[in-house]
Motif scaffolding. Structure first.
Motif, PDB file in Angstrom:
ATOM      1  N   HIS A  12      -7.492  15.444  -7.175  1.00  0.00           N
ATOM      2  CA  HIS A  12      -6.553  14.400  -6.758  1.00  0.00           C
ATOM      3  C   HIS A  12      -5.142  14.941  -6.565  1.00  0.00           C
ATOM      4  CE1 HIS A  12      -9.471  11.158  -8.400  1.00  0.00           C
ATOM      5  NE2 HIS A  12      -9.627  11.344  -7.115  1.00  0.00           N
ATOM      6  N   CYS A  15      -2.955  14.524  -2.243  1.00  0.00           N
ATOM      7  CA  CYS A  15      -2.409  13.317  -1.609  1.00  0.00           C
ATOM      8  C   CYS A  15      -1.155  13.663  -0.798  1.00  0.00           C
ATOM      9  CB  CYS A  15      -2.060  12.309  -2.710  1.00  0.00           C
ATOM     10  SG  CYS A  15      -1.189  10.861  -2.110  1.00  0.00           S
ATOM     11  N   CYS A  18       1.993  12.414  -2.884  1.00  0.00           N
ATOM     12  CA  CYS A  18       2.357  12.942  -4.214  1.00  0.00           C
ATOM     13  C   CYS A  18       1.584  14.176  -4.653  1.00  0.00           C
ATOM     14  CB  CYS A  18       2.182  11.853  -5.258  1.00  0.00           C
ATOM     15  SG  CYS A  18       0.483  11.269  -5.400  1.00  0.00           S
ATOM     16  N   ASP A  64       4.505   3.613  -2.913  1.00  0.00           N
ATOM     17  CA  ASP A  64       3.056   3.657  -3.102  1.00  0.00           C
ATOM     18  C   ASP A  64       2.707   4.702  -4.179  1.00  0.00           C
ATOM     19  OD1 ASP A  64       0.322   3.637  -2.821  1.00  0.00           O
ATOM     20  OD2 ASP A  64       0.291   4.283  -0.733  1.00  0.00           O
ATOM     21  N   CYS A  65       3.098   5.942  -3.931  1.00  0.00           N
ATOM     22  CA  CYS A  65       2.695   7.006  -4.861  1.00  0.00           C
ATOM     23  C   CYS A  65       3.398   6.908  -6.206  1.00  0.00           C
ATOM     24  CB  CYS A  65       2.949   8.365  -4.221  1.00  0.00           C
ATOM     25  SG  CYS A  65       1.627   8.762  -3.058  1.00  0.00           S
ATOM     26  N   ILE A  68       1.607   4.112  -8.114  1.00  0.00           N
ATOM     27  CA  ILE A  68       0.311   4.530  -8.668  1.00  0.00           C
ATOM     28  C   ILE A  68       0.527   5.501  -9.841  1.00  0.00           C
ATOM     29  CG2 ILE A  68      -1.838   5.789  -8.163  1.00  0.00           C
ATOM     30  CD1 ILE A  68      -1.782   2.936  -7.023  1.00  0.00           C
ATOM     31  N   MET A  91      -6.609   6.041 -10.110  1.00  0.00           N
ATOM     32  CA  MET A  91      -6.391   4.752  -9.445  1.00  0.00           C
ATOM     33  C   MET A  91      -6.070   4.983  -7.981  1.00  0.00           C
ATOM     34  SD  MET A  91      -4.142   2.399 -11.928  1.00  0.00           S
ATOM     35  CE  MET A  91      -4.605   2.079 -13.610  1.00  0.00           C
ATOM     36  N   THR A  93      -4.540   2.651  -4.368  1.00  0.00           N
ATOM     37  CA  THR A  93      -3.757   1.482  -3.993  1.00  0.00           C
ATOM     38  C   THR A  93      -4.668   0.436  -3.384  1.00  0.00           C
ATOM     39  OG1 THR A  93      -2.080   3.078  -3.357  1.00  0.00           O
ATOM     40  CG2 THR A  93      -1.679   0.778  -2.754  1.00  0.00           C
ATOM     41  N   GLY A  94      -4.707  -0.743  -3.994  1.00  0.00           N
ATOM     42  CA  GLY A  94      -5.462  -1.860  -3.422  1.00  0.00           C
ATOM     43  C   GLY A  94      -4.572  -2.696  -2.525  1.00  0.00           C
ATOM     44  N   ASN A  95      -3.291  -2.727  -2.878  1.00  0.00           N
ATOM     45  CA  ASN A  95      -2.349  -3.555  -2.139  1.00  0.00           C
ATOM     46  C   ASN A  95      -0.939  -3.010  -2.337  1.00  0.00           C
ATOM     47  OD1 ASN A  95      -0.662  -6.258  -1.787  1.00  0.00           O
ATOM     48  ND2 ASN A  95      -2.652  -6.480  -0.813  1.00  0.00           N
ATOM     49  N   ARG A 122      -9.131  -3.763 -14.932  1.00  0.00           N
ATOM     50  CA  ARG A 122      -9.419  -2.727 -13.928  1.00  0.00           C
ATOM     51  C   ARG A 122      -8.268  -2.472 -12.972  1.00  0.00           C
ATOM     52  NH1 ARG A 122     -14.147  -3.077 -10.248  1.00  0.00           N
ATOM     53  NH2 ARG A 122     -13.133  -1.155  -9.600  1.00  0.00           N
ATOM     54  N   LYS A 123      -7.146  -3.118 -13.189  1.00  0.00           N
ATOM     55  CA  LYS A 123      -6.045  -2.939 -12.236  1.00  0.00           C
ATOM     56  C   LYS A 123      -4.704  -3.167 -12.915  1.00  0.00           C
ATOM     57  CE  LYS A 123      -6.943  -7.572 -10.678  1.00  0.00           C
ATOM     58  NZ  LYS A 123      -7.314  -8.536  -9.686  1.00  0.00           N
ATOM     59  N   LEU A 143      -0.424  -2.609  -6.247  1.00  0.00           N
ATOM     60  CA  LEU A 143      -1.578  -2.911  -7.088  1.00  0.00           C
ATOM     61  C   LEU A 143      -2.437  -1.645  -7.190  1.00  0.00           C
ATOM     62  CD1 LEU A 143      -3.158  -5.351  -8.521  1.00  0.00           C
ATOM     63  CD2 LEU A 143      -4.693  -5.136  -6.555  1.00  0.00           C
ATOM     64  N   VAL A 145      -5.800   0.016  -8.432  1.00  0.00           N
ATOM     65  CA  VAL A 145      -7.164  -0.356  -8.854  1.00  0.00           C
ATOM     66  C   VAL A 145      -7.840   0.897  -9.404  1.00  0.00           C
ATOM     67  CG1 VAL A 145      -9.363  -1.372  -8.163  1.00  0.00           C
ATOM     68  CG2 VAL A 145      -7.253  -2.120  -7.047  1.00  0.00           C
ATOM     69  N   LEU A 147     -10.543   3.519 -10.482  1.00  0.00           N
ATOM     70  CA  LEU A 147     -11.836   4.008 -10.013  1.00  0.00           C
ATOM     71  C   LEU A 147     -12.721   4.271 -11.222  1.00  0.00           C
ATOM     72  CD1 LEU A 147     -10.602   6.574  -7.308  1.00  0.00           C
ATOM     73  CD2 LEU A 147     -11.457   4.247  -6.934  1.00  0.00           C
TER      74      LEU A 147
HETATM   75  C1  LIG Z   1      -5.672   9.459  -7.400  1.00  0.00           C
HETATM   76  C2  LIG Z   1      -4.537  10.346  -6.900  1.00  0.00           C
HETATM   77  C3  LIG Z   1      -4.078  10.035  -5.477  1.00  0.00           C
HETATM   78  C4  LIG Z   1      -2.862   9.112  -5.472  1.00  0.00           C
HETATM   79  C5  LIG Z   1      -3.131   7.860  -4.652  1.00  0.00           C
HETATM   80  C6  LIG Z   1      -1.979   7.493  -3.810  1.00  0.00           C
HETATM   81  C7  LIG Z   1      -2.121   6.117  -3.298  1.00  0.00           C
HETATM   82  C8  LIG Z   1      -3.077   6.025  -2.109  1.00  0.00           C
HETATM   83  O1  LIG Z   1      -2.691   6.225  -0.988  1.00  0.00           O
HETATM   84  S1  LIG Z   1      -4.700   5.661  -2.432  1.00  0.00           S
HETATM   85  C9  LIG Z   1      -5.384   5.507  -0.775  1.00  0.00           C
HETATM   86  C10 LIG Z   1      -5.240   4.116  -0.196  1.00  0.00           C
HETATM   87  N1  LIG Z   1      -6.121   3.205  -0.876  1.00  0.00           N
HETATM   88  C11 LIG Z   1      -7.450   3.202  -0.591  1.00  0.00           C
HETATM   89  O2  LIG Z   1      -7.961   3.948   0.223  1.00  0.00           O
HETATM   90  C12 LIG Z   1      -8.284   2.204  -1.364  1.00  0.00           C
HETATM   91  C13 LIG Z   1      -9.441   1.669  -0.497  1.00  0.00           C
HETATM   92  N2  LIG Z   1     -10.113   0.591  -1.181  1.00  0.00           N
HETATM   93  C14 LIG Z   1     -11.124   0.859  -2.062  1.00  0.00           C
HETATM   94  O3  LIG Z   1     -11.565   1.993  -2.234  1.00  0.00           O
HETATM   95  C15 LIG Z   1     -11.697  -0.292  -2.806  1.00  0.00           C
HETATM   96  O4  LIG Z   1     -11.460  -1.484  -2.083  1.00  0.00           O
HETATM   97  C16 LIG Z   1     -11.079  -0.410  -4.222  1.00  0.00           C
HETATM   98  C17 LIG Z   1     -11.396   0.830  -5.060  1.00  0.00           C
HETATM   99  C18 LIG Z   1      -9.538  -0.624  -4.152  1.00  0.00           C
HETATM  100  C19 LIG Z   1     -11.665  -1.625  -4.909  1.00  0.00           C
HETATM  101  O5  LIG Z   1     -13.076  -1.525  -4.756  1.00  0.00           O
HETATM  102  P1  LIG Z   1     -14.063  -1.987  -5.899  1.00  0.00           P
HETATM  103  O6  LIG Z   1     -14.024  -1.002  -7.025  1.00  0.00           O
HETATM  104  O7  LIG Z   1     -15.369  -2.308  -5.278  1.00  0.00           O
HETATM  105  O8  LIG Z   1     -13.294  -3.229  -6.371  1.00  0.00           O
HETATM  106  P2  LIG Z   1     -13.733  -4.659  -6.722  1.00  0.00           P
HETATM  107  O9  LIG Z   1     -14.767  -4.627  -7.812  1.00  0.00           O
HETATM  108  O10 LIG Z   1     -13.991  -5.428  -5.478  1.00  0.00           O
HETATM  109  O11 LIG Z   1     -12.320  -5.124  -7.309  1.00  0.00           O
HETATM  110  C20 LIG Z   1     -11.771  -4.600  -8.493  1.00  0.00           C
HETATM  111  C21 LIG Z   1     -10.615  -5.477  -8.836  1.00  0.00           C
HETATM  112  O12 LIG Z   1      -9.505  -5.135  -7.962  1.00  0.00           O
HETATM  113  C22 LIG Z   1      -9.130  -6.255  -7.150  1.00  0.00           C
HETATM  114  N3  LIG Z   1      -8.809  -5.763  -5.818  1.00  0.00           N
HETATM  115  C23 LIG Z   1      -9.460  -4.827  -5.130  1.00  0.00           C
HETATM  116  N4  LIG Z   1      -8.849  -4.596  -3.952  1.00  0.00           N
HETATM  117  C24 LIG Z   1      -7.803  -5.444  -3.902  1.00  0.00           C
HETATM  118  C25 LIG Z   1      -6.790  -5.715  -2.945  1.00  0.00           C
HETATM  119  N5  LIG Z   1      -6.725  -5.041  -1.802  1.00  0.00           N
HETATM  120  N6  LIG Z   1      -5.856  -6.636  -3.243  1.00  0.00           N
HETATM  121  C26 LIG Z   1      -5.899  -7.320  -4.411  1.00  0.00           C
HETATM  122  N7  LIG Z   1      -6.858  -7.118  -5.364  1.00  0.00           N
HETATM  123  C27 LIG Z   1      -7.779  -6.197  -5.108  1.00  0.00           C
HETATM  124  C28 LIG Z   1     -10.337  -7.185  -7.162  1.00  0.00           C
HETATM  125  O13 LIG Z   1      -9.946  -8.516  -6.999  1.00  0.00           O
HETATM  126  C29 LIG Z   1     -10.888  -6.947  -8.570  1.00  0.00           C
HETATM  127  O14 LIG Z   1     -10.140  -7.661  -9.508  1.00  0.00           O
HETATM  128  P3  LIG Z   1     -10.852  -8.263 -10.822  1.00  0.00           P
HETATM  129  O15 LIG Z   1     -11.301  -7.071 -11.644  1.00  0.00           O
HETATM  130  O16 LIG Z   1      -9.763  -9.039 -11.486  1.00  0.00           O
HETATM  131  O17 LIG Z   1     -11.989  -9.089 -10.322  1.00  0.00           O
END
Ligand SMILES: CCCCCCCC(=O)SCCNC(=O)CCNC(=O)[C@H](O)C(C)(C)COP(=O)(O)OP(=O)(O)OC[C@H]1O[C@@H](n2cnc3c(N)ncnc32)[C@H](O)[C@@H]1OP(=O)(O)O
Length: 149
Positions: A12, A15, A18, A64-65, A68, A91, A93-95, A122-123, A143, A145, A147
């Motif tokens: 990881h 990115c 970061c 974002d970074c 997270i 983790m 970014t979900g949002n 989980r978030k 937000l 989330v 993994l």
């Molecule tokens: C790790 C080091 C690198 C640094 C990262 C830098 C930041 C990034 O750029 S990361 C890349 C951009 N982000 C992505 O590509 C993420 C793409 N999305 C995904 O992979 C999935 O949708 C993921 C992992 C976010 C959620 O999937 P999944 O595990 O199936 O989640 P799911 O079980 O549906 O939901 C988990 C919880 O999160 C919430 N959630 C998930 N996505 C969202 C969202 N977009 N908005 C709001 N809430 C959300 C759900 O409501 C749920 O909440 P609760 O536990 O209260 O019911």
């Protein structure tokens, strides 16, 4: 203490925002004091929106970074163990939302301060303020989330 991203597992560290191992990346660095994540970043001339003003997409990337990184640090703390200890907490970014309140001046160092707004199993919802020369120019929410380990 080391910055949070330097403690991510090797897979990881690539990115764009970061990853210490990404030579073309921004190298966002989050420092965590137990309550606030702090990041300092000085944009270059290439990060321009229009003369004198920082590109909003860059601000979103920084938030974002840094958001997270702050979420991951807070998640380790909530489990009472050091950042980077096994099992790794990862983790994504979900949002992400950003409100641009004022033009951010291009030139001075930017300060980002992030805090936990809400914590769920989980978030993690993080709020972030970006300021330049003592003035808040943008605020955001990130937000993270978790993994599966
Ligand atoms: C790790 C080091 C690198 C640094 C990262 C830098 C930041 C990034 O750029 S990361 C890349 C951009 N982000 C992505 O590509 C993420 C793409 N999305 C995904 O992979 C999935 O949708 C993921 C992992 C976010 C959620 O999937 P999944 O595990 O199936 O989640 P799911 O079980 O549906 O939901 C988990 C919880 O999160 C919430 N959630 C998930 N996505 C969202 C969202 N977009 N908005 C709001 N809430 C959300 C759900 O409501 C749920 O909440 P609760 O536990 O209260 O019911």
């Amino acid at each position: 203490m080391s910055y949070i991203q330097s403690l991510y597992p090797p897979e990881h560290t690539h990115c764009y925002g970061c990853g210490p191992a990404n030579p073309a990346g921004l190298h966002v660095q989050t420092h965590w004091d137990g309550e606030t994540g702090t990041c300092r970043y000085t944009p270059s001339a290439a990060h321009m929106a229009y003369p004198g003003v920082v590109y909003g997409g860059l601000i979103a990337c920084l938030m974002d970074c840094h958001g997270i990184g702050t979420a991951i640090a807070a998640a380790y703390q909530a489990e009472g163990r050091p950042v980077g200890s096994d099992p790794a907490i990862n983790m994504v970014t979900g949002n992400l939302s950003v409100t641009y309140k004022l033009p951010t001046p291009l030139g001075p160092e930017l300060l980002l301060e992030a805090r936990v707004k809400r914590e769920f199993p989980r978030k993690m919802l993080i709020s972030c303020e970006l300021s330049a020369e003592g003035k808040v120019t943008a605020v955001g929410e990130i937000l993270g989330v978790r993994l599966p380990s």
